[in-house]
Each structure stands twice: as C-alpha cells, then as structure tokens.
Design a protein around this motif. Structure first.
Motif, PDB file in Angstrom:
ATOM      1  N   SER A 270      28.325  44.887 109.339  1.00  0.00           N
ATOM      2  CA  SER A 270      29.744  44.558 109.477  1.00  0.00           C
ATOM      3  C   SER A 270      30.566  45.713 110.035  1.00  0.00           C
ATOM      4  O   SER A 270      31.575  45.506 110.692  1.00  0.00           O
ATOM      5  CB  SER A 270      30.314  44.136 108.127  1.00  0.00           C
ATOM      6  N   LYS A 271      30.135  46.921 109.797  1.00  0.00           N
ATOM      7  CA  LYS A 271      30.890  48.108 110.209  1.00  0.00           C
ATOM      8  C   LYS A 271      31.151  48.123 111.723  1.00  0.00           C
ATOM      9  O   LYS A 271      32.237  48.465 112.171  1.00  0.00           O
ATOM     10  CB  LYS A 271      30.120  49.358 109.792  1.00  0.00           C
TER      11      LYS A 271
ATOM     12  N   LEU B  61      31.330  45.521 113.848  1.00  0.00           N
ATOM     13  CA  LEU B  61      32.338  44.524 114.235  1.00  0.00           C
ATOM     14  C   LEU B  61      33.726  44.936 113.773  1.00  0.00           C
ATOM     15  O   LEU B  61      34.704  44.730 114.482  1.00  0.00           O
ATOM     16  CB  LEU B  61      31.979  43.147 113.678  1.00  0.00           C
ATOM     17  N   LYS B  62      33.820  45.532 112.605  1.00  0.00           N
ATOM     18  CA  LYS B  62      35.126  45.986 112.111  1.00  0.00           C
ATOM     19  C   LYS B  62      35.705  47.067 113.016  1.00  0.00           C
ATOM     20  O   LYS B  62      36.909  47.142 113.215  1.00  0.00           O
ATOM     21  CB  LYS B  62      35.003  46.493 110.676  1.00  0.00           C
ATOM     22  N   ARG B  63      34.853  47.885 113.586  1.00  0.00           N
ATOM     23  CA  ARG B  63      35.294  48.971 114.467  1.00  0.00           C
ATOM     24  C   ARG B  63      35.891  48.449 115.771  1.00  0.00           C
ATOM     25  O   ARG B  63      36.799  49.058 116.337  1.00  0.00           O
ATOM     26  CB  ARG B  63      34.116  49.896 114.771  1.00  0.00           C
ATOM     27  N   VAL B  64      35.399  47.313 116.268  1.00  0.00           N
ATOM     28  CA  VAL B  64      35.885  46.788 117.551  1.00  0.00           C
ATOM     29  C   VAL B  64      36.829  45.600 117.396  1.00  0.00           C
ATOM     30  O   VAL B  64      37.314  45.060 118.385  1.00  0.00           O
ATOM     31  CB  VAL B  64      34.718  46.408 118.499  1.00  0.00           C
ATOM     32  N   ALA B  65      37.112  45.205 116.162  1.00  0.00           N
ATOM     33  CA  ALA B  65      38.011  44.066 115.929  1.00  0.00           C
ATOM     34  C   ALA B  65      39.381  44.336 116.535  1.00  0.00           C
ATOM     35  O   ALA B  65      39.931  45.425 116.408  1.00  0.00           O
ATOM     36  CB  ALA B  65      38.145  43.804 114.433  1.00  0.00           C
ATOM     37  N   GLY B  66      39.881  43.334 117.252  1.00  0.00           N
ATOM     38  CA  GLY B  66      41.186  43.456 117.907  1.00  0.00           C
ATOM     39  C   GLY B  66      41.121  44.145 119.253  1.00  0.00           C
ATOM     40  O   GLY B  66      42.146  44.404 119.867  1.00  0.00           O
TER      41      GLY B  66
END
Length: 84
Positions: free
Chosen positions: A42-43, A45-50
């Motif tokens: 998940s880390k 995807l969280k880094r590139v979210a938005g």
C-alpha cells in the motif's frame, strides 16, 4: 459514462477519506479499494495518490496489468489541457 478530471481534481483525491486517484497516461484510476490488494504494498500507492504515476507505473508493470484492472479501477480521463 467516463468522467473528465482536471489535474487539480485528481490531486484532491490523495487519501482514503476523499478517495485515492492516480493518473496513468491520460486515464484516472481510483485505487482506494485496491490499496490492500496491491502486490507491491500500500505504501507505493499512497505515495503517488493524487498524482501522475505514469512513469512509476510503466517502470514496474506492462500493459496486461492495465487490461486486467482497468475496467474495475478506471473512473475517467484527464482533461487534455491539464495533462502533465
């Protein structure tokens, strides 16, 4: 029907509360429900979210991954004038 997003619209979707969107090429994907399924964790995807994750996506994936998940995750496209 596919929705059209601006880069600012996508940038507003960077956490689980508002939803997590990413851009790959000109397409917008909602990865909120995919976070826990992502094989790389998940880390990432969280880094590139938005954000536009095109470069990172193609570094680790091929077109078959998009074909597999596109129907489920794609929520629209980025406005032509707003492309990064």
């Amino acid at each position: 029907m596919s929705k059209t997003f601006s880069v600012a619209d996508v940038a507003a979707h960077k956490d689980a509360e508002k939803g997590m969107y990413i851009i790959v090429d000109e397409n917008v994907y909602d990865v909120t429900g995919f976070i826990d399924e992502h094989p790389g964790g998940s880390k990432i995807l969280k880094r590139v979210a938005g954000k536009d994750a095109t470069k990172q996506f193609w570094k680790y994936h091929n077109e078959s991954v998009l074909k597999k998940y596109s129907e489920r995750l794609k929520v629209g496209t980025v406005e032509e004038k707003a492309k990064l």
